[in-house]
Design a protein around this motif. Sequence first.
Motif, PDB file in Angstrom:
ATOM      1  N   LEU A   3       0.815  -1.209   0.000  1.00 18.84           N
ATOM      2  CA  LEU A   3       0.000   0.000   0.000  1.00 18.84           C
ATOM      3  C   LEU A   3       0.858   1.274   0.000  1.00 18.84           C
ATOM      4  O   LEU A   3       0.551   2.260  -0.673  1.00 18.84           O
ATOM      5  CB  LEU A   3      -0.907  -0.013   1.240  1.00 18.84           C
ATOM      6  N   PHE A   4       1.982   1.227   0.742  1.00 22.81           N
ATOM      7  CA  PHE A   4       2.822   2.425   0.850  1.00 22.81           C
ATOM      8  C   PHE A   4       3.510   2.756  -0.473  1.00 22.81           C
ATOM      9  O   PHE A   4       3.754   3.908  -0.778  1.00 22.81           O
ATOM     10  CB  PHE A   4       3.867   2.246   1.959  1.00 22.81           C
ATOM     11  N   LEU A   5       3.807   1.675  -1.240  1.00 22.16           N
ATOM     12  CA  LEU A   5       4.447   1.922  -2.539  1.00 22.16           C
ATOM     13  C   LEU A   5       3.407   2.265  -3.591  1.00 22.16           C
ATOM     14  O   LEU A   5       3.611   3.162  -4.419  1.00 22.16           O
ATOM     15  CB  LEU A   5       5.225   0.671  -2.983  1.00 22.16           C
ATOM     16  N   ASP A   6       2.264   1.560  -3.558  1.00 21.10           N
ATOM     17  CA  ASP A   6       1.279   1.706  -4.633  1.00 21.10           C
ATOM     18  C   ASP A   6       0.440   2.973  -4.478  1.00 21.10           C
ATOM     19  O   ASP A   6       0.182   3.679  -5.451  1.00 21.10           O
ATOM     20  CB  ASP A   6       0.339   0.496  -4.654  1.00 21.10           C
ATOM     21  N   SER A   7      -0.030   3.239  -3.258  1.00 19.61           N
ATOM     22  CA  SER A   7      -0.889   4.417  -3.088  1.00 19.61           C
ATOM     23  C   SER A   7      -0.844   4.947  -1.662  1.00 19.61           C
ATOM     24  O   SER A   7      -1.659   4.576  -0.818  1.00 19.61           O
ATOM     25  CB  SER A   7      -2.340   4.084  -3.453  1.00 19.61           C
ATOM     26  N   PRO A   8       0.126   5.780  -1.377  1.00 16.97           N
ATOM     27  CA  PRO A   8       0.152   6.409  -0.050  1.00 16.97           C
ATOM     28  C   PRO A   8      -1.174   7.098   0.274  1.00 16.97           C
ATOM     29  O   PRO A   8      -1.605   7.115   1.430  1.00 16.97           O
ATOM     30  CB  PRO A   8       1.287   7.428  -0.170  1.00 16.97           C
ATOM     31  N   LEU A   9      -1.843   7.648  -0.761  1.00 17.37           N
ATOM     32  CA  LEU A   9      -3.127   8.320  -0.523  1.00 17.37           C
ATOM     33  C   LEU A   9      -4.162   7.336   0.033  1.00 17.37           C
ATOM     34  O   LEU A   9      -4.865   7.638   0.994  1.00 17.37           O
ATOM     35  CB  LEU A   9      -3.632   8.939  -1.831  1.00 17.37           C
ATOM     36  N   ASN A  10      -4.240   6.131  -0.570  1.00 22.93           N
ATOM     37  CA  ASN A  10      -5.181   5.133  -0.047  1.00 22.93           C
ATOM     38  C   ASN A  10      -4.789   4.669   1.350  1.00 22.93           C
ATOM     39  O   ASN A  10      -5.654   4.391   2.190  1.00 22.93           O
ATOM     40  CB  ASN A  10      -5.281   3.947  -1.000  1.00 22.93           C
ATOM     41  N   ALA A  11      -3.484   4.579   1.598  1.00 20.99           N
ATOM     42  CA  ALA A  11      -3.021   4.214   2.941  1.00 20.99           C
ATOM     43  C   ALA A  11      -3.528   5.241   3.956  1.00 20.99           C
ATOM     44  O   ALA A  11      -4.047   4.889   5.024  1.00 20.99           O
ATOM     45  CB  ALA A  11      -1.496   4.136   2.975  1.00 20.99           C
ATOM     46  N   GLY A 101      -7.156  19.258  -4.144  1.00 25.52           N
ATOM     47  CA  GLY A 101      -5.752  19.001  -3.819  1.00 25.52           C
ATOM     48  C   GLY A 101      -5.480  18.757  -2.355  1.00 25.52           C
ATOM     49  O   GLY A 101      -4.321  18.834  -1.913  1.00 25.52           O
ATOM     50  N   ARG A 102      -6.566  18.483  -1.595  1.00 25.20           N
ATOM     51  CA  ARG A 102      -6.379  18.180  -0.177  1.00 25.20           C
ATOM     52  C   ARG A 102      -7.161  16.926   0.175  1.00 25.20           C
ATOM     53  O   ARG A 102      -8.188  16.634  -0.441  1.00 25.20           O
ATOM     54  CB  ARG A 102      -6.908  19.325   0.701  1.00 25.20           C
ATOM     55  N   LEU A 103      -6.714  16.219   1.201  1.00 28.65           N
ATOM     56  CA  LEU A 103      -7.498  15.102   1.715  1.00 28.65           C
ATOM     57  C   LEU A 103      -8.110  15.543   3.045  1.00 28.65           C
ATOM     58  O   LEU A 103      -7.394  15.893   3.985  1.00 28.65           O
ATOM     59  CB  LEU A 103      -6.636  13.855   1.916  1.00 28.65           C
ATOM     60  N   TYR A 104      -9.461  15.530   3.082  1.00 24.99           N
ATOM     61  CA  TYR A 104     -10.185  15.999   4.265  1.00 24.99           C
ATOM     62  C   TYR A 104     -10.541  14.840   5.178  1.00 24.99           C
ATOM     63  O   TYR A 104     -11.088  13.831   4.717  1.00 24.99           O
ATOM     64  CB  TYR A 104     -11.459  16.737   3.853  1.00 24.99           C
ATOM     65  N   GLY A 176       3.536  27.148   4.517  1.00 25.72           N
ATOM     66  CA  GLY A 176       2.725  26.857   3.336  1.00 25.72           C
ATOM     67  C   GLY A 176       3.407  25.841   2.451  1.00 25.72           C
ATOM     68  O   GLY A 176       4.527  25.396   2.730  1.00 25.72           O
ATOM     69  N   PRO A 177       2.750  25.428   1.363  1.00 25.86           N
ATOM     70  CA  PRO A 177       3.252  24.317   0.544  1.00 25.86           C
ATOM     71  C   PRO A 177       4.568  24.624  -0.196  1.00 25.86           C
ATOM     72  O   PRO A 177       5.185  23.706  -0.730  1.00 25.86           O
ATOM     73  CB  PRO A 177       2.126  24.049  -0.453  1.00 25.86           C
ATOM     74  N   ASP A 178       4.984  25.885  -0.202  1.00 21.78           N
ATOM     75  CA  ASP A 178       6.246  26.200  -0.885  1.00 21.78           C
ATOM     76  C   ASP A 178       7.367  26.527   0.080  1.00 21.78           C
ATOM     77  O   ASP A 178       8.458  26.927  -0.340  1.00 21.78           O
ATOM     78  CB  ASP A 178       6.032  27.394  -1.834  1.00 21.78           C
ATOM     79  N   GLN A 179       7.100  26.419   1.353  1.00 21.75           N
ATOM     80  CA  GLN A 179       8.128  26.798   2.326  1.00 21.75           C
ATOM     81  C   GLN A 179       8.018  25.921   3.560  1.00 21.75           C
ATOM     82  O   GLN A 179       7.112  26.091   4.370  1.00 21.75           O
ATOM     83  CB  GLN A 179       7.967  28.280   2.711  1.00 21.75           C
ATOM     84  N   LEU A 180       8.929  24.981   3.683  1.00 19.64           N
ATOM     85  CA  LEU A 180       8.923  24.144   4.885  1.00 19.64           C
ATOM     86  C   LEU A 180       9.781  24.769   5.981  1.00 19.64           C
ATOM     87  O   LEU A 180      10.655  25.603   5.728  1.00 19.64           O
ATOM     88  CB  LEU A 180       9.431  22.735   4.578  1.00 19.64           C
ATOM     89  N   VAL A 181       9.486  24.328   7.196  1.00 20.43           N
ATOM     90  CA  VAL A 181      10.240  24.770   8.363  1.00 20.43           C
ATOM     91  C   VAL A 181      10.849  23.553   9.054  1.00 20.43           C
ATOM     92  O   VAL A 181      10.174  22.533   9.215  1.00 20.43           O
ATOM     93  CB  VAL A 181       9.327  25.542   9.345  1.00 20.43           C
ATOM     94  N   HIS A 438      -2.472  18.674   2.852  1.00 21.20           N
ATOM     95  CA  HIS A 438      -2.189  19.178   1.503  1.00 21.20           C
ATOM     96  C   HIS A 438      -1.454  18.093   0.697  1.00 21.20           C
ATOM     97  O   HIS A 438      -0.351  17.679   1.075  1.00 21.20           O
ATOM     98  CB  HIS A 438      -1.339  20.442   1.620  1.00 21.20           C
ATOM     99  N   LEU A 439      -2.054  17.639  -0.396  1.00 21.91           N
ATOM    100  CA  LEU A 439      -1.489  16.491  -1.114  1.00 21.91           C
ATOM    101  C   LEU A 439      -0.232  16.863  -1.891  1.00 21.91           C
ATOM    102  O   LEU A 439       0.625  16.003  -2.146  1.00 21.91           O
ATOM    103  CB  LEU A 439      -2.549  15.884  -2.034  1.00 21.91           C
ATOM    104  N   GLY A 440      -0.109  18.139  -2.233  1.00 20.45           N
ATOM    105  CA  GLY A 440       1.150  18.579  -2.850  1.00 20.45           C
ATOM    106  C   GLY A 440       2.307  18.449  -1.872  1.00 20.45           C
ATOM    107  O   GLY A 440       3.384  17.931  -2.206  1.00 20.45           O
TER     108      GLY A 440
END
Lengths: 457, 457
Positions: A3-11, A101-104, A176-181, A438-440
């Motif tokens: 599952l982790f390789l095939d679809s992290p989203l489904n996991a 683009g988000r998973l709720y 935000g999605p373009d700047q990690l901390v 945020h899926l991005g």
Amino acid sequence: MNLFLDSPLNALKEYVACASVSADSNFHEGLVAAQNFAQAGLRQLGFEVDLIETPGNPIILGTRGDPSWPRLVIYGHYDVQPPDPLDLWTSEPFHAVERNGRLYGRGAADNKGPQIVHMSALARVFKANPNYPVHITYLIEGEEEIGSPSFRGFLEKNKERLKGDMLLVSDTGSPGPDQLVVTTGLRGLCALEVNVFGPKQDLHSGVHGGALYNPLQALMRICSSLHDKDGKVTVPGFYDNVRPPEKWERDELSKLPITEESYAEFLGVQKFFPPPGYSALEGVRFCPTLELNGVGGGYQGQGSKTVIPAEAFAKITCRLVPDQKADDIAKKVENALIEASPPEIKIEVKSKGGGDPYVLIPPGKPGSSGEESDFMIKAFSQAETCIRNNFGTKPIFLREGGSIPIIQDLKEVAGLDSLMIGLFTNEDNLHAPDESFHLGIMNKAIDSFEEFFRGLV
Amino acid sequence: MNLFLDSPLNALKEYVACASVSADSNFHEGLVAAQNFAQAGLRQLGFEVDLIETPGNPIILGTRGDPSWPRLVIYGHYDVQPPDPLDLWTSEPFHAVERNGRLYGRGAADNKGPQIVHMSALARVFKANPNYPVHITYLIEGEEEIGSPSFRGFLEKNKERLKGDMLLVSDTGSPGPDQLVVTTGLRGLCALEVNVFGPKQDLHSGVHGGALYNPLQALMRICSSLHDKDGKVTVPGFYDNVRPPEKWERDELSKLPITEESYAEFLGVQKFFPPPGYSALEGVRFCPTLELNGVGGGYQGQGSKTVIPAEAFAKITCRLVPDQKADDIAKKVENALIEASPPEIKIEVKSKGGGDPYVLIPPGKPGSSGEESDFMIKAFSQAETCIRNNFGTKPIFLREGGSIPIIQDLKEVAGLDSLMIGLFTNEDNLHAPDESFHLGIMNKAIDSFEEFFRGLV
């Protein structure tokens, strides 16, 4: 299939479907489901997994690799916040759905999504290199959202199994999605409750008003004595051990893509009120606070009721910065409260626990200890590189205002310093309705961590 | 048969059985029953009775006698407080029962018992002298327990019908069954509610604490600025118009069979906190107050929740003494609250109404106007005599700390000064479970008022 390789989203969808609310005993089934999901996931990745019983929810402890290898500990929590208020959710909290683009779903960002990120990245690394030579200890607790009451006891009993070169945590925020901390510090916390008592029962304010000290008036006087007019805490010794921020920390903060104006608008305030010498953005990260979280007494309903109440209360928490100590500050605040109490009123102050602050100056930065292990030096450098490669910007190294007391506990008991990479944002609505991840960020973070883990060896 | 002559106790039981709670619309039937009982009683005594409609509960207006006679107005209220909490009553609140020389039931003391006393005494007087030459206007309202909202409007419309030489009221207290008080003054009242607003929603105190003014902290600062450390109110101009008590008033107070020690024990306080220069027993009668009746904001439940609340409130009432004015003091307090509010916080102050204080220096006492009518001079002297004759002690002439705003309204609009003879005691549990009326006081008071009314002519 994996599952982790095939679809992290489904996991992640499967993990969110486990309604693992730790604050409410009605969710026992969901907690067990989440434990099972996380254990099965770790086993699929090749970990040996123990479920360690505690007085509360059990802690998952997984290990993989040869003990002689460099040792990495990874922390996460399988429990989530209650979903209330349910009517403010757009979709079911425990049936995760994708929108824009988000998973709720409850727990999608805090902390199930970041856990899936780590596990998915590891799945790729282990597939390419089945003998990946880092010993990894996985630690997934089930009481983070209720203050980790069983964690310290677990630590003391299992500290030998937790020894390692570094702790990896993704349970903090980024702008935000373009700047990690990369989170370099967390504030500590101490909580107190003060109760004041006047007459033995509520009194008619006409018949008896003018003879005795109103407990609400006393509480106002006591609590308002804790700050001066500039907002500084007046508790004697409160600032004694405060370590000021390094210059580089203030410089990093200036790179944050947030202005005071946008921050004020986000909060809905006209004017900020940071401690003297600090900006609002600095105040929440570098300064200790003493906040009233709740005050009550007397008549609370509509209209007026002419009563002198028998008692009143205030709930207080302090956020602490290095090198303040929670027990020391709690004692000082308690003394100040008692000192400020008029003799006509009985006062009771109860300390409600907390945790010490945590800070780690990254290797190479001014103020760092210079005693970091090679493994940690490599990890921080590697984090910087892989985030820049995948997100297009260098991470900002920044302290955060919130508290995760177990981070300092792990430092004290098991000697672990932490690399904390923030994967959720303010827009993810942590602890609120319509929590999302945020899926991005999720996808770029899996790539980043794959590169990060590969680079550690 | 005549209930007032045959059994005042049964008359009171019947009146108490009318569940006339004005605060709760479920008690409409009981209010109508109480109106009917009072109207029937007045008609039996020979009064012409009108039920005057108001926006709320109607007001009973009865008249008897020749308009050219001396004119006495008698006030009472047929409504009662809610009976809650029901489980703390020993017997049913609306089924009055006798125990240990008291009649237990809601309204027994406040104000149905005193009304039965007046009516029973009048029944005897009218029986002996069917042409008793005093014109009596009876005024029984049904909203006293909710602040008499319709009374001022009623007064303005009916002031011609209310003109008279004096108002008789028995809705005040006395220290006990062997010592009655003639109440010479009542404090006025003004009520305010203050709300402070910070961020647009509750905030995480870790993530955002240190940047902004906590509304609870602001409320504490604002409200604690309203008193100095000695307990004096710091609102500019608050004491400007305060008339100090006469020496004879302090002397009368010293006759009260209550010590500071017994009063402190009754209230359950260790130490009193009266305004400088006053004893506790003086403070409740002669001094204005500013009390916090209710304060709230932030988390109110068990344990701690680390929140910076979006808002907080305080409910304030001032008790006023002659010659303060309710509108003037409300404005001054509002200004002081706004003045003390920090610029980072939005503040709203709402005035919630009130009433002016009332005082009457009895004829012949130092400080009296010397312009009293012969009727009033006779009434005060007569009250003193008949109380001494029946209770064995002279009444004490004393101001009381509570407020009955309609007394001052009647003075202003209809020119009526009041003779107030207190028939209930602290032990009667007014507004509380197990309200009762002392039957010894009831019987002696009927004899006293019979003598009083007879002596007026």
